[in-house]
Design a protein around this motif. Structure first.
Motif, PDB file in Angstrom:
ATOM      1  N   HIS A 298       0.846  -1.170   0.000  1.00 45.38           N
ATOM      2  CA  HIS A 298       0.000   0.000   0.000  1.00 45.38           C
ATOM      3  C   HIS A 298       0.899   1.243   0.000  1.00 45.38           C
ATOM      4  O   HIS A 298       2.010   1.177   0.524  1.00 45.38           O
ATOM      5  CB  HIS A 298      -0.871  -0.023   1.269  1.00 45.38           C
ATOM      6  CG  HIS A 298      -1.893   1.037   1.304  1.00 45.38           C
ATOM      7  ND1 HIS A 298      -1.618   2.309   1.730  1.00 45.38           N
ATOM      8  CD2 HIS A 298      -3.189   1.034   0.940  1.00 45.38           C
ATOM      9  CE1 HIS A 298      -2.710   3.044   1.641  1.00 45.38           C
ATOM     10  NE2 HIS A 298      -3.683   2.294   1.156  1.00 45.38           N
ATOM     11  N   PRO A 299       0.439   2.355  -0.575  1.00 45.38           N
ATOM     12  CA  PRO A 299       1.295   3.553  -0.559  1.00 45.38           C
ATOM     13  C   PRO A 299       1.768   3.947   0.841  1.00 45.38           C
ATOM     14  O   PRO A 299       2.835   4.542   0.990  1.00 45.38           O
ATOM     15  CB  PRO A 299       0.382   4.636  -1.151  1.00 45.38           C
ATOM     16  CG  PRO A 299      -0.570   3.894  -2.013  1.00 45.38           C
ATOM     17  CD  PRO A 299      -0.787   2.556  -1.342  1.00 45.38           C
ATOM     18  N   ASP A 319       6.803   1.275   6.999  1.00 44.44           N
ATOM     19  CA  ASP A 319       5.961   2.432   6.730  1.00 44.44           C
ATOM     20  C   ASP A 319       6.547   3.220   5.579  1.00 44.44           C
ATOM     21  O   ASP A 319       7.750   3.367   5.444  1.00 44.44           O
ATOM     22  CB  ASP A 319       5.855   3.329   7.972  1.00 44.44           C
ATOM     23  CG  ASP A 319       4.692   2.903   8.857  1.00 44.44           C
ATOM     24  OD1 ASP A 319       3.759   2.257   8.339  1.00 44.44           O
ATOM     25  OD2 ASP A 319       4.723   3.217  10.052  1.00 44.44           O
ATOM     26  N   ARG A 320       5.652   3.718   4.718  1.00 45.10           N
ATOM     27  CA  ARG A 320       6.080   4.557   3.599  1.00 45.10           C
ATOM     28  C   ARG A 320       5.543   5.966   3.805  1.00 45.10           C
ATOM     29  O   ARG A 320       5.619   6.500   4.910  1.00 45.10           O
ATOM     30  CB  ARG A 320       5.584   3.944   2.296  1.00 45.10           C
ATOM     31  CG  ARG A 320       6.288   2.627   1.989  1.00 45.10           C
ATOM     32  CD  ARG A 320       5.623   1.957   0.821  1.00 45.10           C
ATOM     33  NE  ARG A 320       6.430   0.852   0.314  1.00 45.10           N
ATOM     34  CZ  ARG A 320       5.986   0.018  -0.622  1.00 45.10           C
ATOM     35  NH1 ARG A 320       4.786   0.179  -1.127  1.00 45.10           N
ATOM     36  NH2 ARG A 320       6.755  -0.961  -1.036  1.00 45.10           N
ATOM     37  N   THR A 321       4.967   6.536   2.779  1.00 47.08           N
ATOM     38  CA  THR A 321       4.504   7.926   2.856  1.00 47.08           C
ATOM     39  C   THR A 321       3.467   8.106   3.954  1.00 47.08           C
ATOM     40  O   THR A 321       2.420   7.463   3.917  1.00 47.08           O
ATOM     41  CB  THR A 321       3.868   8.339   1.519  1.00 47.08           C
ATOM     42  OG1 THR A 321       4.707   7.864   0.475  1.00 47.08           O
ATOM     43  CG2 THR A 321       3.701   9.836   1.450  1.00 47.08           C
ATOM     44  N   PRO A 322       3.745   8.937   4.919  1.00 43.73           N
ATOM     45  CA  PRO A 322       2.717   9.191   5.927  1.00 43.73           C
ATOM     46  C   PRO A 322       1.630  10.103   5.371  1.00 43.73           C
ATOM     47  O   PRO A 322       1.752  10.644   4.274  1.00 43.73           O
ATOM     48  CB  PRO A 322       3.494   9.889   7.043  1.00 43.73           C
ATOM     49  CG  PRO A 322       4.654  10.522   6.374  1.00 43.73           C
ATOM     50  CD  PRO A 322       4.958   9.706   5.144  1.00 43.73           C
ATOM     51  N   GLY A 323       0.590  10.265   6.096  1.00 43.25           N
ATOM     52  CA  GLY A 323      -0.529  11.098   5.656  1.00 43.25           C
ATOM     53  C   GLY A 323      -1.824  10.439   6.056  1.00 43.25           C
ATOM     54  O   GLY A 323      -1.990   9.235   5.880  1.00 43.25           O
ATOM     55  N   ALA A 324      -2.732  11.225   6.568  1.00 45.04           N
ATOM     56  CA  ALA A 324      -3.940  10.657   7.154  1.00 45.04           C
ATOM     57  C   ALA A 324      -4.749   9.838   6.159  1.00 45.04           C
ATOM     58  O   ALA A 324      -5.207   8.740   6.470  1.00 45.04           O
ATOM     59  CB  ALA A 324      -4.791  11.776   7.733  1.00 45.04           C
TER      60      ALA A 324
END
Ligand SMILES: [Fe+2]
Length: 339
Positions: A298-299, A319-324
């Motif tokens: 997943h992104p 973990d990759r790109t954080p963001g809600a």
């Protein structure tokens, strides 16, 4: 399980993401404010065999053992133990089947433990027991399903020196406030993480546990109002809730035990360094004959699931790109991997 299926679950139940940080809802006074999940303690069929598995496959170092009570503890250094285990047939196992013994949540200081414990007792909260573990002081409660949780504070900074090898020291009777509480922070803010090079996986830490519970709303209140975890995603009326501590990481996933989902521990999550490390471990797993039960990509997060020798599901992720928004769909895509 397809992403589409997960999305349909979201639509039906109207799950909303809250935020990755504590919200106004969480600003109300709480008894405790944990930093993060400190460890997960498991009931296992055979401590010797499971210690071997968690060293050779999971990739944790042995921290110490308590052979008199058939218990073992492992860590790569995030804290004194990321995984603890007690043998089902041993004096601490009480004949329970393999699965969760308890989750444990780390506080800033023992002062916070004593203060929260005293306020909780005054408010009528019941604790099952309290303990002096030499390097940490703890209070234990249980959620509405009877899953035990531990709330603790480290009281010795150099836990590697203080607790290793075979530990036989008896544990004195103790309760929060019986000894002058330590005001200093004894966790390692920037821990030295070791690596078991020959192991299949190379986790940095055990970061989260996921439980399915029959008494969802009451258990939500236990973890939110008593343990004091912040809501990260989902909610009390939703199909699941994800909680985190003040460190900002997710620490506990709570799901409704319904639709054929059995109550109890669903998985323990281990964070690994990066995609390359995870790729390397997937190849190592194939060579070692360790079955990858499932994968997700997943992104926001990528990972794999395996089963330990007692069939307990373990997740290794990066973990990759954080963001809600990305994290929200990551929860749906990955946290519901509960078949
Ligand atoms: Fe514990």
């Amino acid at each position: 399980m397809s992403a589409y299926h997960h999305v349909s679950v979201v639509t039906r139940t109207g799950i909303v993401i809250v935020s990755m940080t504590q919200t106004a809802d969480d600003a109300a006074p709480k008894f405790f404010q944990p930093r993060r999940l400190g460890h997960v303690n498991l009931v296992v069929a055979d401590v010797e065999r499971s210690m071997d598995f968690y060293m050779q496959v999971v990739g944790l170092e042995e921290a110490y053992r308590r052979p008199q009570v058939k218990a073992g503890f492992l860590s790569n250094g995030a804290t004194h133990h990321d995984i603890g285990m007690v043998e089902s047939g041993g004096p601490l196992g009480h004949g329970r089947p393999a699965g969760l013994n308890h989750t444990a949540f780390e506080l800033e200081t023992e002062v916070d433990l004593v203060d929260g414990y005293e306020r909780a007792i005054a408010a009528g909260v019941k604790f099952e027991r309290t303990a002096d573990h030499d390097i940490a002081h703890s209070a234990y409660g249980a959620d509405a399903d009877g899953n035990e949780y531990e709330i603790y504070a480290d009281v010795i900074y150099d836990w590697r020196a203080a607790r290793h090898g075979v530990v036989t020291k008896p544990k004195p009777n103790w309760a929060p406030g019986l000894t002058p509480p330590h005001a200093e922070r004894n966790y390692h803010a920037d821990p030295e993480i070791r690596r078991v090079e020959d192991a299949v996986f190379h986790p940095l830490a055990a970061t989260h546990a996921v439980l399915a519970v029959e008494n969802f709303e009451a258990a939500f209140d236990d973890y939110h109002d008593v343990v004091g975890l912040g809501l990260v995603a989902g909610g009390r009326e939703a199909a699941f809730a994800v909680f985190g501590g003040t460190c900002g990481t997710r620490s506990l996933g709570l799901f409704r035990a319904d639709s054929g989902r059995q109550p109890g521990l669903q998985h323990v999550g281990f964070k690994v360094a990066d995609d390359a490390d995870l790729d390397d471990s997937i190849q190592r797993a194939a060579k070692a004959g360790v079955a990858i039960e499932g994968t997700f990509d997943h992104p926001a997060r990528r990972g794999v699931f395996i089963r330990d020798i007692d069939d307990i599901r373990l997740q290794f992720y990066v973990d990759r790109t954080p963001g809600a928004a990305a994290l929200h769909s990551a929860y749906i895509d990955t946290a519901l991997f509960l078949a």
